[in-house]
Enzyme design. Sequence first.
Site, PDB file in Angstrom:
ATOM      1  N   GLU A 113       0.884  -1.179   0.000  1.00  0.00           N
ATOM      2  CA  GLU A 113       0.000   0.000   0.000  1.00  0.00           C
ATOM      3  C   GLU A 113       0.913   1.218   0.000  1.00  0.00           C
ATOM      4  O   GLU A 113       1.533   1.526   1.019  1.00  0.00           O
ATOM      5  CB  GLU A 113      -0.868   0.026   1.266  1.00  0.00           C
ATOM      6  CG  GLU A 113      -1.828  -1.124   1.390  1.00  0.00           C
ATOM      7  CD  GLU A 113      -3.016  -1.009   0.458  1.00  0.00           C
ATOM      8  OE1 GLU A 113      -3.157   0.033  -0.213  1.00  0.00           O
ATOM      9  OE2 GLU A 113      -3.792  -1.972   0.387  1.00  0.00           O
TER      10      GLU A 113
ATOM     11  N   GLU B  68       4.323  13.387  -4.437  1.00  0.00           N
ATOM     12  CA  GLU B  68       3.559  13.367  -3.192  1.00  0.00           C
ATOM     13  C   GLU B  68       4.222  14.325  -2.204  1.00  0.00           C
ATOM     14  O   GLU B  68       5.370  14.128  -1.815  1.00  0.00           O
ATOM     15  CB  GLU B  68       3.558  11.941  -2.627  1.00  0.00           C
ATOM     16  CG  GLU B  68       2.635  11.776  -1.456  1.00  0.00           C
ATOM     17  CD  GLU B  68       2.571  10.340  -0.943  1.00  0.00           C
ATOM     18  OE1 GLU B  68       3.614   9.668  -0.901  1.00  0.00           O
ATOM     19  OE2 GLU B  68       1.464   9.911  -0.577  1.00  0.00           O
TER      20      GLU B  68
HETATM   21  P1  NAD Z   1       8.137   5.385   4.643  1.00  0.00           P
HETATM   22  O1  NAD Z   1       8.049   4.593   3.394  1.00  0.00           O
HETATM   23  O2  NAD Z   1       9.288   6.281   4.835  1.00  0.00           O
HETATM   24  O3  NAD Z   1       8.145   4.406   5.916  1.00  0.00           O
HETATM   25  C1  NAD Z   1       7.140   3.452   6.105  1.00  0.00           C
HETATM   26  C2  NAD Z   1       7.665   2.355   7.010  1.00  0.00           C
HETATM   27  O4  NAD Z   1       8.735   1.679   6.341  1.00  0.00           O
HETATM   28  C3  NAD Z   1       8.240   2.831   8.342  1.00  0.00           C
HETATM   29  O5  NAD Z   1       7.902   1.891   9.334  1.00  0.00           O
HETATM   30  C4  NAD Z   1       9.741   2.817   8.083  1.00  0.00           C
HETATM   31  O6  NAD Z   1      10.512   2.628   9.251  1.00  0.00           O
HETATM   32  C5  NAD Z   1       9.860   1.599   7.183  1.00  0.00           C
HETATM   33  N1  NAD Z   1      11.059   1.578   6.346  1.00  0.00           N
HETATM   34  C6  NAD Z   1      11.838   2.621   5.922  1.00  0.00           C
HETATM   35  N2  NAD Z   1      12.850   2.170   5.151  1.00  0.00           N
HETATM   36  C7  NAD Z   1      12.722   0.820   5.093  1.00  0.00           C
HETATM   37  C8  NAD Z   1      13.448  -0.217   4.436  1.00  0.00           C
HETATM   38  N3  NAD Z   1      14.542   0.058   3.711  1.00  0.00           N
HETATM   39  N4  NAD Z   1      13.018  -1.484   4.559  1.00  0.00           N
HETATM   40  C9  NAD Z   1      11.913  -1.782   5.274  1.00  0.00           C
HETATM   41  N5  NAD Z   1      11.174  -0.840   5.923  1.00  0.00           N
HETATM   42  C10 NAD Z   1      11.579   0.437   5.836  1.00  0.00           C
HETATM   43  O7  NAD Z   1       6.744   6.136   4.763  1.00  0.00           O
HETATM   44  P2  NAD Z   1       6.306   7.183   5.866  1.00  0.00           P
HETATM   45  O8  NAD Z   1       7.033   8.430   5.590  1.00  0.00           O
HETATM   46  O9  NAD Z   1       6.356   6.548   7.214  1.00  0.00           O
HETATM   47  O10 NAD Z   1       4.741   7.346   5.513  1.00  0.00           O
HETATM   48  C11 NAD Z   1       4.282   8.148   4.512  1.00  0.00           C
HETATM   49  C12 NAD Z   1       4.052   7.352   3.248  1.00  0.00           C
HETATM   50  O11 NAD Z   1       3.135   6.277   3.490  1.00  0.00           O
HETATM   51  C13 NAD Z   1       3.416   8.171   2.156  1.00  0.00           C
HETATM   52  O12 NAD Z   1       4.035   7.888   0.931  1.00  0.00           O
HETATM   53  C14 NAD Z   1       1.961   7.694   2.139  1.00  0.00           C
HETATM   54  O13 NAD Z   1       1.294   7.890   0.930  1.00  0.00           O
HETATM   55  C15 NAD Z   1       2.135   6.257   2.472  1.00  0.00           C
HETATM   56  N6  NAD Z   1       0.877   5.688   2.992  1.00  0.00           N
HETATM   57  C16 NAD Z   1       0.150   4.882   2.158  1.00  0.00           C
HETATM   58  C17 NAD Z   1      -1.057   4.351   2.596  1.00  0.00           C
HETATM   59  C18 NAD Z   1      -1.874   3.464   1.701  1.00  0.00           C
HETATM   60  O14 NAD Z   1      -2.823   2.859   2.188  1.00  0.00           O
HETATM   61  N7  NAD Z   1      -1.555   3.336   0.437  1.00  0.00           N
HETATM   62  C19 NAD Z   1      -1.509   4.634   3.879  1.00  0.00           C
HETATM   63  C20 NAD Z   1      -0.741   5.465   4.699  1.00  0.00           C
HETATM   64  C21 NAD Z   1       0.468   5.989   4.232  1.00  0.00           C
END
Ligand code: NAD
Length: 505
Positions: free
Chosen positions: A259, A392
Amino acid sequence: MIQRFDVRDRFAEGAQYLAGGLRDGSSGRTQYVVDAATGEQVYGYRLASTADVDAAVDAAARAFPAWAGATPGERSDALHRFATVLGERAGELAYAESLQCGKPIKLSAEFDVPGSVDNAAFFAGAARHLEGRSAGEYSPDHTSVIRREPIGVIGSIAPWNYPLQMAAWKVLPAIAAGNTVVLKPAEITPLTSLMFAQAATEAGIPDGVLNIVSGAGREAGEHLVAHPGVAMASFTGSTAVGKRVAEIATSTVKRMHLELGGKAPFVVFDDADLEAAVHGAVAGALINTGQDCTAATRAYVQRPLYDAFVGGVADLMATVRLGDPFDPATDLGPLISYTQRDRVAGFVDRARSYATVVTGGAVPQGELAKGAYYLPTLITGAAQDSEVVQSEIFGPVLVVLPFDSDDEGIALANDTPYGLAASAWSRDVYRTGRATREIKAGCVWVNDHIPILSEMPHGGYKASGFGKDMSAYSFEEYTQVKHVMFDNTGTARKDWHRTVFGDRT
Ligand code: NAD
């Protein structure tokens, strides 16, 4: 209804939750949870190491046989109790969610928490409705049966924008279907995921069915996805990190559910109810301070309504009250962090060279300057291929562009890599009908933007990922389908053996 409590005291033992209890992480590195309204560190904990991830996967693997072997009715009973306990903890959950995210308390208390409780109630019922296609004789000599089975240990990774709801969306369908879970919340927002796991234990969900590793993405997150004991990776977050998760999951041949990011279009046709569209755009753009993957980010407005729409949005944005997240009158809280605020400001500042910042575009002065606040921002005059239209931003920023024909409006709506959500605004059922068919997104609202339901699926098209959260569709993600085929003839020599033994049958 909000119940304050001492976070340091509640999580004094640490921010890892393994086999039904809290413990400290062993990485040796400290992470702080920061109140973004004030900059104050409200809690510090030691991050999970890869060894902590191993221990959590081990706990989940040990819990799997008994939980997978429980009847749907037994799992349903446990989830009903889980929903009840979460409901009883609503005041504390709303407090912790607003504290760690800076969310206005009315959003936590009226949206995040009740939505999560409702999810638990939905999956308590849905647990008893796992279905396969009908059993029967698809060849005269055999009876075929479909079994829908849990997959094993699910490694889930969640973002910081809706920590409690993301925990609910990731965990509930997975455990309802008989899997066990290791969830890694975003390291800056672990509190409500830990409370969610504590509520599960209090509800009688066996130890090890839900474990939390609060760790860094590169270390704990990647180790979790790569772990041979994890059967599936379920990720919600940015598209960039989703690609990395997909690479790791692919190299270890794991199922995955992604997602990812969004850049939702908001298409206003010239017969739309202008007042409704203006209110819908401001609410849709500013919910959760714009840190919402389905937020309205690009409004396309048909030329006859364009000027009135821009004026209406600017006027309405000016009435939005920024303030203390715990003040019930506050509409807009700070962004999650100073880093995120600076990132948003960077997008807006770069846009000044090619577009017009109509309102906002600044950090508020005075008392709010100490928090990670940013003013609601409206941008016009940006080209379709510009950064603010294509990327975004994840902040309180709405870009408005005009269009002429219906064809053009729909084409522009589809013209980004993302496809998570969209909305179409018109009084003409044929126009909205066409928009719902032709816009490539996992959800298209008509004359509204944002509402979600436990019963209905949420998930992306295109670079917004694949797989569904919530609804009965999420069982597809967290179950595997087995074909069981019974021979009905009872004979030693089957007809089809001729293909091997020829005349000798
Ligand atoms: P992010 O991708 O930076 O982090 C998400 C999660 O991934 C965190 O727990 C982070 O610690 C982990 N992570 C980071 N690097 C990683 C790696 N190399 N390997 C594994 N895990 C890793 O996102 P964010 O900044 O926390 O959240 C915002 C983003 O989430 C936005 O892009 C938003 O659109 C998306 N989002 C999508 C949905 C959906 O349903 N499609 C819902 C909520 C948020």
